[in-house]
Write an enzyme that holds these catalytic residues in place. Structure first.
Site, PDB file in Angstrom:
ATOM      1  N   GLU A  53     -62.396 -43.813  -9.365  1.00 18.73           N
ATOM      2  CA  GLU A  53     -63.086 -43.537  -8.098  1.00 18.73           C
ATOM      3  C   GLU A  53     -62.820 -42.104  -7.591  1.00 18.73           C
ATOM      4  O   GLU A  53     -63.704 -41.479  -7.030  1.00 18.73           O
ATOM      5  CB  GLU A  53     -62.686 -44.558  -7.029  1.00 18.73           C
ATOM      6  CG  GLU A  53     -61.203 -44.550  -6.726  1.00 18.73           C
ATOM      7  CD  GLU A  53     -60.788 -45.503  -5.596  1.00 18.73           C
ATOM      8  OE1 GLU A  53     -61.653 -45.940  -4.836  1.00 18.73           O
ATOM      9  OE2 GLU A  53     -59.585 -45.810  -5.491  1.00 18.73           O
ATOM     10  N   PRO A 108     -43.031 -47.030 -11.722  1.00 19.65           N
ATOM     11  CA  PRO A 108     -42.150 -46.460 -12.727  1.00 19.65           C
ATOM     12  C   PRO A 108     -42.091 -44.926 -12.679  1.00 19.65           C
ATOM     13  O   PRO A 108     -43.109 -44.277 -12.493  1.00 19.65           O
ATOM     14  CB  PRO A 108     -42.800 -46.880 -14.055  1.00 19.65           C
ATOM     15  CG  PRO A 108     -43.801 -47.944 -13.729  1.00 19.65           C
ATOM     16  CD  PRO A 108     -44.201 -47.698 -12.322  1.00 19.65           C
ATOM     17  N   HIS A 124     -66.035 -60.068  -4.643  1.00 15.45           N
ATOM     18  CA  HIS A 124     -65.272 -58.939  -4.106  1.00 15.45           C
ATOM     19  C   HIS A 124     -64.861 -59.210  -2.671  1.00 15.45           C
ATOM     20  O   HIS A 124     -65.687 -59.569  -1.838  1.00 15.45           O
ATOM     21  CB  HIS A 124     -66.104 -57.642  -4.164  1.00 15.45           C
ATOM     22  CG  HIS A 124     -65.321 -56.445  -3.713  1.00 15.45           C
ATOM     23  ND1 HIS A 124     -65.737 -55.614  -2.704  1.00 15.45           N
ATOM     24  CD2 HIS A 124     -64.129 -55.961  -4.126  1.00 15.45           C
ATOM     25  CE1 HIS A 124     -64.835 -54.648  -2.527  1.00 15.45           C
ATOM     26  NE2 HIS A 124     -63.851 -54.841  -3.371  1.00 15.45           N
ATOM     27  N   HIS A 125     -63.563 -59.074  -2.408  1.00 14.43           N
ATOM     28  CA  HIS A 125     -63.018 -59.237  -1.061  1.00 14.43           C
ATOM     29  C   HIS A 125     -62.289 -57.975  -0.637  1.00 14.43           C
ATOM     30  O   HIS A 125     -61.113 -57.814  -0.934  1.00 14.43           O
ATOM     31  CB  HIS A 125     -62.024 -60.410  -1.021  1.00 14.43           C
ATOM     32  CG  HIS A 125     -62.660 -61.748  -1.242  1.00 14.43           C
ATOM     33  ND1 HIS A 125     -61.922 -62.863  -1.554  1.00 14.43           N
ATOM     34  CD2 HIS A 125     -63.955 -62.149  -1.191  1.00 14.43           C
ATOM     35  CE1 HIS A 125     -62.749 -63.907  -1.688  1.00 14.43           C
ATOM     36  NE2 HIS A 125     -63.984 -63.492  -1.475  1.00 14.43           N
ATOM     37  N   GLU A 126     -62.990 -57.071   0.030  1.00 11.19           N
ATOM     38  CA  GLU A 126     -62.301 -55.932   0.660  1.00 11.19           C
ATOM     39  C   GLU A 126     -61.723 -56.467   1.971  1.00 11.19           C
ATOM     40  O   GLU A 126     -62.402 -57.176   2.702  1.00 11.19           O
ATOM     41  CB  GLU A 126     -63.282 -54.782   0.906  1.00 11.19           C
ATOM     42  CG  GLU A 126     -62.695 -53.586   1.637  1.00 11.19           C
ATOM     43  CD  GLU A 126     -61.456 -52.992   0.961  1.00 11.19           C
ATOM     44  OE1 GLU A 126     -61.570 -52.480  -0.151  1.00 11.19           O
ATOM     45  OE2 GLU A 126     -60.351 -53.075   1.567  1.00 11.19           O
ATOM     46  N   GLU A 184     -51.736 -43.965  -5.312  1.00 10.62           N
ATOM     47  CA  GLU A 184     -52.897 -43.199  -5.786  1.00 10.62           C
ATOM     48  C   GLU A 184     -52.639 -41.705  -5.659  1.00 10.62           C
ATOM     49  O   GLU A 184     -53.250 -41.022  -4.850  1.00 10.62           O
ATOM     50  CB  GLU A 184     -54.155 -43.640  -5.033  1.00 10.62           C
ATOM     51  CG  GLU A 184     -54.442 -45.115  -5.281  1.00 10.62           C
ATOM     52  CD  GLU A 184     -55.769 -45.592  -4.721  1.00 10.62           C
ATOM     53  OE1 GLU A 184     -56.669 -44.763  -4.550  1.00 10.62           O
ATOM     54  OE2 GLU A 184     -55.889 -46.793  -4.467  1.00 10.62           O
ATOM     55  N   HIS A 206     -56.945 -54.298  -5.967  1.00 10.58           N
ATOM     56  CA  HIS A 206     -56.900 -52.858  -5.690  1.00 10.58           C
ATOM     57  C   HIS A 206     -56.026 -52.619  -4.458  1.00 10.58           C
ATOM     58  O   HIS A 206     -55.842 -53.517  -3.647  1.00 10.58           O
ATOM     59  CB  HIS A 206     -58.307 -52.298  -5.500  1.00 10.58           C
ATOM     60  CG  HIS A 206     -58.953 -51.997  -6.819  1.00 10.58           C
ATOM     61  ND1 HIS A 206     -59.497 -50.780  -7.122  1.00 10.58           N
ATOM     62  CD2 HIS A 206     -59.086 -52.757  -7.926  1.00 10.58           C
ATOM     63  CE1 HIS A 206     -59.957 -50.801  -8.359  1.00 10.58           C
ATOM     64  NE2 HIS A 206     -59.722 -51.993  -8.878  1.00 10.58           N
ATOM     65  N   GLU A 207     -55.494 -51.412  -4.370  1.00 11.72           N
ATOM     66  CA  GLU A 207     -54.465 -51.114  -3.367  1.00 11.72           C
ATOM     67  C   GLU A 207     -53.440 -52.246  -3.384  1.00 11.72           C
ATOM     68  O   GLU A 207     -53.132 -52.850  -2.352  1.00 11.72           O
ATOM     69  CB  GLU A 207     -55.056 -50.924  -1.958  1.00 11.72           C
ATOM     70  CG  GLU A 207     -56.012 -49.748  -1.851  1.00 11.72           C
ATOM     71  CD  GLU A 207     -57.397 -50.052  -2.422  1.00 11.72           C
ATOM     72  OE1 GLU A 207     -57.903 -51.147  -2.180  1.00 11.72           O
ATOM     73  OE2 GLU A 207     -57.958 -49.199  -3.126  1.00 11.72           O
TER      74      GLU A 207
HETATM   75  C1  NOJ Z   1     -60.968 -48.821  -3.099  1.00 15.43           C
HETATM   76  C2  NOJ Z   1     -61.065 -49.447  -4.445  1.00 15.43           C
HETATM   77  O1  NOJ Z   1     -60.134 -48.881  -5.324  1.00 15.43           O
HETATM   78  C3  NOJ Z   1     -62.468 -49.290  -4.965  1.00 15.43           C
HETATM   79  O2  NOJ Z   1     -62.576 -49.800  -6.270  1.00 15.43           O
HETATM   80  C4  NOJ Z   1     -63.418 -49.968  -4.022  1.00 15.43           C
HETATM   81  O3  NOJ Z   1     -64.743 -49.695  -4.444  1.00 15.43           O
HETATM   82  C5  NOJ Z   1     -63.242 -49.469  -2.583  1.00 15.43           C
HETATM   83  N1  NOJ Z   1     -61.878 -49.465  -2.179  1.00 15.43           N
HETATM   84  C6  NOJ Z   1     -64.023 -50.323  -1.608  1.00 15.43           C
HETATM   85  O4  NOJ Z   1     -63.507 -51.632  -1.606  1.00 15.43           O
HETATM   86 CA    CA Z   2     -58.270 -47.467  -4.641  1.00 21.21          CA
END
Ligand code: NOJ
Ligand code: CA
Length: 669
Positions: free
Chosen positions: A467, A190, A373-375, A173, A442-443
């Protein structure tokens, strides 16, 4: 026969006239690119790459260094060479094109080192680039493999302009640097280069499986070497008795459009491994998401909690009325108050004000899909413990998509992009497939084309996405003009375009929650460019990022409403890295065009000769106006209609960081 004669006979059998036991050549199917491998007097392996006209890479080292005695660095000799070719079309489950040509010439080179250990190098040369990989086959004398260094080099024969982000073991990022190639100290892949000769080259990797992610380090002017993301103990890659590296890839094209149109990365992945794929379906989505980034809602419960039953119903209603298939909710599950601690997130239990069962029922009644959603906060260990239950909960409730997140450090000194996490991300893809779940990571680990094998791996972030506009100085106008030629060459991106309230005029009070926030955040584009990004930044899960309240009553949202989630054909109409990009995508007999520019206003002419000569069409054009201005009037947009056909040249006028989105529908009356 004496021994001497046998050796001579063997080399005649193994090497064609132009080859010696110390050098080999492979040509691309069209004969325009040549790959050469040679061994020097110390048995060190080098390759070079050239076109009919130009040297692309001068002698560049090959080899891997193991911590054990048996090194694959020097003392190598060629034992055997096998040549193959392939020329076939294959059909992806989804994608910007419905058919992909896989055409290459192949060389499989068997080498032995001084201790008689075997190493194979696989080389495939396509008309648009090169892939090569290492294989340590199972053999006596090797019981465990620990790679301490990969010697692979990419030694550019000339300088050029490079678009790159810094090498980083945890994040992609970052903002792109536009520099001389010789000024790039290190890079994630890349990385894309316009060489002085005019050739466009992009270095990446394909099929990153059970190996560490590769970054590049500058070893002198325009010379680069692979630098693999290490384990905490410094070893780069660990394997038992055998090992197959990812493909090291070099896209090589005469223009920037060629990079985007290349299928090199996917072609270097294995065919679909899933027994059935009927449950996999591209979708457009909206979600309870932007409010948190804007600081007007929270992931945690409280007076402005975003993911409440009432708010979800509002989003579901909007989706059902506006041809959006799915709705995401972040902050639906307990644990957000513990973000940053181990075992923070419970992926099963909803917050009390999020009535999970009621929401599932309501969404179903409106024919809208939900996105789970799974953070994880980076705690992959805990996620692996809860994953099966968490996926089962989604599956039994008819939920087909899950967005994952790894926003936080990886435990025990591991990196996001090391071998351990590459294994983890793959485990998630495979486990998700068992529960018929499509993924948006994500990440993530970078995209290397594994969606060909696991088409439930739909999209991922792995870039500075929308974001960042919520709580930092944001992404500059040229960012979107670099992404298609760098990050997006790996695969689909969940950038999440579509913020309509560009200057946050509708945001009243907000709470600053991110330390990058200097109070001057905004989206650095015009509204028309936001629409165009939905076409330019391809994703089979395509989000409209803004709060639905900012879409209500906005005629421009019609473009998203009409936009398909999947396409059959794509054509790049205009491409110069960092400057301008226009692409057209077809679904049935309709086309969708996105054109975007960097910080400079620009006028281009789009040649519509790709339209069917026997058909008439109506174009609905979403354009910047004379008064649209990036600084103080970015949202002004003009929507007009125009009859077009295959002879039309469409004049497109874009303001600074502006764009144009065009829907071209077949006119049947
Ligand atoms: C980073 C993610 O890129 C974003 O989309 C998300 O809302 C936040 N983390 C929280 O999970
Ligand atoms: Ca992110």
């Amino acid at each position: 026969m004496n021994r001497m004669i046998i050796v001579v006979l063997l080399s005649v059998l193994l090497f064609s006239a132009c080859e010696t036991s110390k050098s080999l050549e492979l040509l691309s199917p069209n004969g325009e690119i040549a790959f050469n491998l040679k061994l020097n007097e110390n048995g060190q392996a080098f390759y070079k790459l050239q076109t009919n006209q130009n040297q692309i890479f001068s002698d560049s080292r090959l080899g891997i260094e193991l911590s054990e005695d048996s090194l694959f660095t020097d003392g190598l000799r060629i034992l055997n060479v096998v040549r193959n070719e392939k020329n076939e079309n294959w059909k992806p489950v989804w994608g910007p094109n419905e058919r992909i040509l896989e055409k290459y010439n192949e060389l499989i080179i068997s080498l032995k080192n001084h201790a008689n250990n075997d190493l194979n190098v696989h080389v495939r040369l396509f008309d648009d680039g090169l892939g090569f990989r290492y294989e340590i086959p199972k053999q006596n004398g090797i019981d465990s493999i620990n790679i301490t260094d990969e010697l692979t080099e990419f030694n550019f024969a000339q300088n050029g302009t490079a678009w790159s982000i810094p090498a980083n073991f945890d994040s992609y990022e970052m903002l792109y640097r536009t520099t001389k190639l010789s000024e790039v100290p290190d890079a994630n892949t890349p990385i894309t280069v316009k060489m002085e000769s005019g050739y466009y080259v992009s270095i990446h990797e394909a099929n990153l499986t059970n190996y560490a992610g590769m970054t590049l380090k500058n070893t002198g002017t325009t010379n680069f070497q692979a630098n693999l993301v290490p384990w905490p103990d410094g070893v780069k890659v660990k394997a038992k008795k055998s090992l197959l590296s990812p493909w090291r890839t070099v896209m090589l094209c005469k223009n920037a459009a060629g990079l985007v149109e290349s299928n090199l990365i996917q072609n270097l992945n294995e065919p679909c491994a899933l027994p059935n794929t009927e449950w996999i379906e591209p979708m457009k989505y909206i979600g309870i998401w932007w409010g948190m980034h804007l600081g007007v809602e929270t992931w945690t419960p409280g007076p402005i909690h975003g993911a409440t039953t009432a708010n979800m119903k509002k989003y579901i209603d909007f989706a059902s009325k506006n041809n959006v298939q799915a709705v995401l909710a972040e902050g639906w599950n307990t644990g957000w108050e513990n973000w940053g601690n181990p075992k923070a997130f419970d992926q099963i239990t909803p917050y009390p004000d999020f009535d999970f069962d009621e929401i599932v029922k309501y969404a179903k009644s409106k024919d809208v899909e939900l996105i789970g959603h799974h953070e994880t906060g980076g705690d992959y260990i805990f996620y692996e413990e809860s994953m099966d239950d968490a996926f089962m909960k989604l599956h039994v409730n008819g939920i087909r998509v899950v967005k994952t997140g790894y926003a936080g450090p990886i435990p025990n000194g591991q990196f996001h992009h090391g071998q351990k996490m590459v294994q983890h991300y793959r485990k998630v893809v495979e486990t998700a497939a068992k529960y018929q779940l499509m993924l948006d990571a994500h990440e993530p680990i970078k995209a290397t084309g594994i969606s060909r094998t696991y088409p439930n791996m739909m999209t991922r972030e792995g870039a500075r996405g929308m974001e960042w506009n919520g709580w930092s100085e944001g992404n500059p106008p040229e960012h979107h003009l670099i992404l298609p030629f760098t990050r997006c060459l790996g695969g689909p991106i969940d950038y999440t375009p579509g913020t309509f309230d560009i200057l946050y005029k509708n945001r009243k009070e907000y709470t600053k929650w991110n330390s990058n926030d200097k109070g001057n955040s905004r989206v650095n584009t015009t509204l028309a460019k936001q629409l165009a990004l939905w076409v330019c930044l391809y994703s089979p899960l395509q989000m409209a990022s803004d709060l639905v309240s900012n879409y209500e009553g906005q005629p421009a949202f019609q473009f998203f409403e009409n936009l398909p989630a999947d396409f059959e054909e794509s054509k790049v109409l205009e491409a110069e890295i960092g400057d301008v990009y226009a692409v057209a995508r077809r679904k049935g007999s309709n086309w969708y065009v996105g054109a975007i520019t960097d910080e400079n206003a620009r006028e281009i002419d789009l040649d519509l000769s790709f339209l069917d000569a026997d058909k008439k069409y109506v174009a609905t054009i979403y354009a910047d106006t004379e008064n649209t201005s990036l600084s103080d009037n970015p949202t002004e947009i003009k929507i007009s209609k125009k009859a077009v056909d295959t002879r039309t040249s469409l004049h497109v006028k874009m303001q600074n960081s502006g764009g144009q989105a065009i829907e071209i529908r077949e006119f049947k009356k």
